[in-house]
Design an enzyme around this catalytic site. Structure first.
Site, short mmCIF file in Angstrom:
data_model
loop_
_atom_site.label_atom_id
_atom_site.label_comp_id
_atom_site.label_asym_id
_atom_site.label_seq_id
_atom_site.Cartn_x
_atom_site.Cartn_y
_atom_site.Cartn_z
N ILE A 115 10.10 4.19 2.05
CA ILE A 115 9.89 2.97 1.10
C ILE A 115 9.01 3.78 -0.25
O ILE A 115 8.59 3.38 -1.19
CB ILE A 115 9.71 2.01 2.21
CG1 ILE A 115 9.95 0.87 1.13
CG2 ILE A 115 7.98 2.23 2.49
CD1 ILE A 115 11.40 0.52 0.65
N ARG B 264 10.57 4.99 -3.00
CA ARG B 264 11.39 4.00 -4.31
C ARG B 264 10.27 3.19 -4.16
O ARG B 264 10.70 2.92 -5.32
CB ARG B 264 12.15 3.28 -2.63
CG ARG B 264 13.80 3.47 -2.66
CD ARG B 264 14.13 3.93 -0.90
NE ARG B 264 15.41 4.79 -1.38
CZ ARG B 264 14.88 5.93 -1.22
NH1 ARG B 264 13.71 6.60 -0.73
NH2 ARG B 264 16.02 6.67 -0.75
N ARG C 195 -1.52 12.27 6.71
CA ARG C 195 -2.75 12.89 7.55
C ARG C 195 -1.26 14.25 7.90
O ARG C 195 -2.55 15.09 8.40
CB ARG C 195 -1.77 12.33 9.28
CG ARG C 195 -2.61 11.53 10.08
CD ARG C 195 -1.69 10.71 10.81
NE ARG C 195 -0.55 10.00 11.33
CZ ARG C 195 0.70 10.05 12.07
NH1 ARG C 195 0.00 10.15 13.12
NH2 ARG C 195 1.99 10.16 11.84
N TYR D 163 -5.91 8.83 5.96
CA TYR D 163 -5.26 7.34 5.12
C TYR D 163 -7.56 7.26 4.94
O TYR D 163 -7.66 6.16 4.01
CB TYR D 163 -5.52 7.23 6.14
CG TYR D 163 -3.83 7.08 6.67
CD1 TYR D 163 -3.04 7.29 5.68
CD2 TYR D 163 -3.15 7.22 7.69
CE1 TYR D 163 -1.88 7.97 5.72
CE2 TYR D 163 -2.22 7.89 8.42
CZ TYR D 163 -0.86 8.02 7.31
OH TYR D 163 0.46 8.28 7.49
N HIS E 235 0.05 0.31 10.32
CA HIS E 235 0.07 -0.88 9.33
C HIS E 235 -1.09 -1.54 9.92
O HIS E 235 -2.35 -1.46 9.09
CB HIS E 235 0.96 -1.49 9.21
CG HIS E 235 1.92 -1.03 8.70
ND1 HIS E 235 3.10 -1.91 8.37
CD2 HIS E 235 3.16 -0.20 8.39
CE1 HIS E 235 4.27 -1.52 8.08
NE2 HIS E 235 4.00 -0.40 7.94
N LYS F 239 6.24 -4.49 5.61
CA LYS F 239 6.49 -5.22 6.28
C LYS F 239 6.90 -4.24 7.27
O LYS F 239 7.84 -3.33 7.63
CB LYS F 239 7.35 -6.67 5.56
CG LYS F 239 9.07 -5.31 5.32
CD LYS F 239 9.66 -4.86 6.76
CE LYS F 239 10.94 -4.23 5.96
NZ LYS F 239 11.85 -3.44 6.91
N ASP G 55 12.00 -3.51 11.45
CA ASP G 55 12.66 -2.83 10.73
C ASP G 55 13.45 -3.78 9.78
O ASP G 55 13.88 -4.12 8.57
CB ASP G 55 13.88 -1.95 10.57
CG ASP G 55 12.54 -0.49 10.67
OD1 ASP G 55 12.14 0.13 10.23
OD2 ASP G 55 12.45 0.01 11.98
#
Length: 367
Positions: free
Chosen positions: A44, A47, A66, A87, A108, A126, A205
């Site tokens: 994702i 994109r 990582r 991160y 997340h 999401k 998902d």
């Protein structure tokens, strides 16, 4: 789109307007540029990066994961100047204004908190967390730091949904009495959706889309009945649910990872019915038919992530430039509301994600 708007008396308009409202979404290229850091260089994120570069003036400043090798490879593909092997390093990078969190679902929460703690705004893929408690913690820290936090549920930022919002807010459907939305897709063995350690199964998902749509329109349900089917791979394979909301509205949903479905959405009001072309969560069209025979068609051009992900980034950039700490298209209260419902579905079905504390009591009765 809100519960309050759709619970009011059915006395606003007798028929459809002569034409559809015009989308109020500004040109994404006009949004002031931010320096974006991408956490998690996966599918994702690829994109998202491509959509920003093709449709906005937003700057891709850094990427972190990582694995420094993965970050460096992603940076090379998209011409991003900085790559980090953690991160934390990305969160602390001085040339980053906002972190787009595109890690697996179960990371997340932690990655978003790290970024906020380092003084960065966050746009989190999401679902923003795997449960409502995580979403509440992200919200609280963002408020304490005076930073923006938002869920990257791209659907709600698309121009067609602004038109839908205007129809609903204008009362042209009347009082909403029923919502039906679903999302099913086939996945080959080995896909991460079958990994229980990554909060796998269809709920987060795929199910995020219909459940977020339902709760954005109707608010919190007062009655919920859920059915589930386990998958041989060790995750949930299918969830169906029927819900009742204050005022008597109903919603029906299904999400599964066995096969493709139309991914349709229908909103039935006392004056008109809205039918969104499948997949309803992508760019595309919809039809509104009034009960007296009127019909309006929104013929939005179909598209995919490349044609749609940039709208959420532009909305976030505009909000930050205006000094706002939320986006109107997807307030944090809506993200928390959706996850409360997802928590209740999992409670009824006995679904628990790894490393998750025992599910708290939810104020939704088990019917």
């Amino acid at each position: 789109m809100s519960a309050a708007d759709n619970a009011r008396p059915d006395a606003v308009h007798d028929r459809l307007p002569g034409r559809l409202p015009v989308s109020r979404v500004p040109d994404p290229r006009e949004a002031p540029p931010l320096r974006w850091g991408i956490a998690g260089p996966g599918w994702i994120a690829e994109r998202f990066a491509a959509s920003l570069q093709q449709h906005t003036r937003q700057e891709l400043a850094a990427v972190g994961s990582r694995s420094l090798d993965r970050s460096a490879g992603f940076a090379a593909r998209f011409g991003i100047p900085a790559a980090y092997g953690s991160y934390r390093e990305l969160a602390e990078a001085p040339d980053v204004d906002i972190v787009y969190v595109a890690t697996p679902h179960n990371h997340h929460h932690r990655v978003a908190l790290e970024a906020l703690d380092a003084g960065k705004h966050v746009l989190v893929e999401k679902p923003i967390g795997i449960n409502a408690g995580q979403a509440e913690e992200i919200t609280a820290l963002a408020q304490a730091r005076g930073l923006l936090a938002a869920e990257a549920l791209w659907t709600f930022f698309l121009p067609k949904f602004d038109v839908v919002r205007q129809l609903l807010d204008g009362g042209h459907l009347g009082q909403v009495v029923s919502v039906m939305a679903e999302y099913g897709e086939h996945f080959e063995p080995g896909h991460r959706i079958f990994d229980a350690d990554l909060a796998g199964g269809p709920l987060l998902d795929l199910g995020t889309y219909p459940l977020a749509f339902i709760t954005a329109l109707l608010g919190d349900p007062e009655r919920v009945c859920a059915l589930g089917t386990p998958h041989p791979e060790g995750v949930n394979g299918q969830i169906s649910a029927v819900m009742q909301f204050p005022g008597g509205a109903h919603a029906v949903t299904n999400t599964n990872l066995y096969g493709f479905t139309p991914t349709a959405a229908t909103v039935v009001g006392t004056r008109a019915t809205l039918t969104i072309d499948g997949p309803f969560n992508f760019p595309g069209g919809f039809t509104v038919k009034s009960h007296d025979g009127g019909e309006l068609r929104y013929g939005g051009e179909s598209g995919g992530h490349l044609e749609g992900l940039h709208y959420q980034a532009a909305a976030v950039a505009r909000a930050i430039a205006a000094g706002r700490r939320e986006v109107e298209e997807r307030p944090m209260a809506d993200s928390i509301r959706f996850l409360r419902l997802a928590d209740e579905l999992r409670r009824q079905l006995g679904i628990r994600f790894p490393d998750e504390a025992p599910a708290p009591a939810v104020n939704l009765p088990n019917q």
